[in-house]
Every structure is written in structure tokens, then in C-alpha cells.
Motif scaffolding. Sequence first.
Motif, PDB file in Angstrom:
ATOM      1  N   CYS A   1       0.839  -1.198   0.000  1.00 14.19           N
ATOM      2  CA  CYS A   1       0.000   0.000   0.000  1.00 14.19           C
ATOM      3  C   CYS A   1       0.872   1.244   0.000  1.00 14.19           C
ATOM      4  CB  CYS A   1      -0.944  -0.008   1.202  1.00 14.19           C
ATOM      5  SG  CYS A   1      -0.126   0.311   2.771  1.00 14.19           S
TER       6      CYS A   1
ATOM      7  N   MET B   1      -1.181   6.604   3.510  1.00 17.28           N
ATOM      8  CA  MET B   1      -2.450   6.583   4.239  1.00 17.28           C
ATOM      9  C   MET B   1      -2.239   6.745   5.734  1.00 17.28           C
ATOM     10  SD  MET B   1      -4.115   3.440   2.151  1.00 17.28           S
ATOM     11  CE  MET B   1      -2.534   2.623   2.128  1.00 17.28           C
TER      12      MET B   1
ATOM     13  N   MET C   1      -0.915   4.712   7.865  1.00 19.86           N
ATOM     14  CA  MET C   1      -1.168   3.523   8.663  1.00 19.86           C
ATOM     15  C   MET C   1       0.034   3.282   9.570  1.00 19.86           C
ATOM     16  SD  MET C   1      -2.667   1.440   5.441  1.00 19.86           S
ATOM     17  CE  MET C   1      -2.242  -0.172   6.020  1.00 19.86           C
TER      18      MET C   1
ATOM     19  N   ASP D   1       2.076   0.924   9.668  1.00 18.54           N
ATOM     20  CA  ASP D   1       2.974  -0.115   9.152  1.00 18.54           C
ATOM     21  C   ASP D   1       4.338   0.436   8.739  1.00 18.54           C
ATOM     22  OD1 ASP D   1       2.201   1.382   7.043  1.00 18.54           O
ATOM     23  OD2 ASP D   1       1.556  -0.260   5.752  1.00 18.54           O
TER      24      ASP D   1
HETATM   25 CU   LIG Z   1      -0.860   1.787   4.088  1.00 20.36          CU
END
Ligand SMILES: [Cu+2]
Length: 111
Positions: A61, A100, A102, A104
Motif C-alpha cells: 500500500c 495513508m 497507517m 505499518d
Molecule cells: Cu498503508
Amino acid sequence: MRAIVIATMLGLSLFAGAKATEGVKYVDISVTSEGFEPKSIDVTTGVPVILQVTRKTDDTCSQQIQIPSKNIKVDLPLNKAVKIDIGKLEKGQIRFGCGMNMMDGGKIYVK
Ligand SMILES: [Cu+2]
């Protein structure tokens, strides 16, 4: 007298040459199917840091890298290193992650 002037000029130019590259910390980061690698990066307080980020997979992603505390969000083309100059850092931790935002990503530890 003339010799002194030349020596001084030489000294100055050598110093300027060294100054341009000295003390810059380049950090290579890859984006793989495992995410960002490495996830933990140590740098030194006050030393300019340039990240060189290469996305090596489409299976992620993370087609962008984001560093929220620096207001940085940069596109990562496939297999092309992107230089991100984040400058001199103060002691602490800086989180980075995908576009995004996130959890991660990874962390830069400024010591
Ligand atoms: Cu992501």
C-alpha cells in the motif's frame, strides 16, 4: 606574502569542499512486500539526514512515504530511489509510514 595568500585560498577551498559532503547521513530505505525496511533507523542529533527511498514492489500500500511530523508526503515510483532531505533533527523519534498514515511504517531514532 603571496605564498600566504595562495595557501589561505587553498585552505578555504579545501574546507568548502569538505563541508559540502561532510556530516550528511544518507539512509537507504526499501519498500518491499514486508513494508518499510529497515523499520528502525538510528541517526545523530544535528546531523543532516537524507533518506533514499526505493519502492521495490507493487505488492504494497506504500506507494507514498509520509513523515507526518515533517509534513512530508512523497510519491514512490517503482524501482527508483527518491531522495528526501529531512535536514538536521532534534533528539527524539520521527515516525514514517505509507501515504495513508497507517501504522505499518517505521521510526527514526534521533540520539
Ligand atoms: Cu498503508
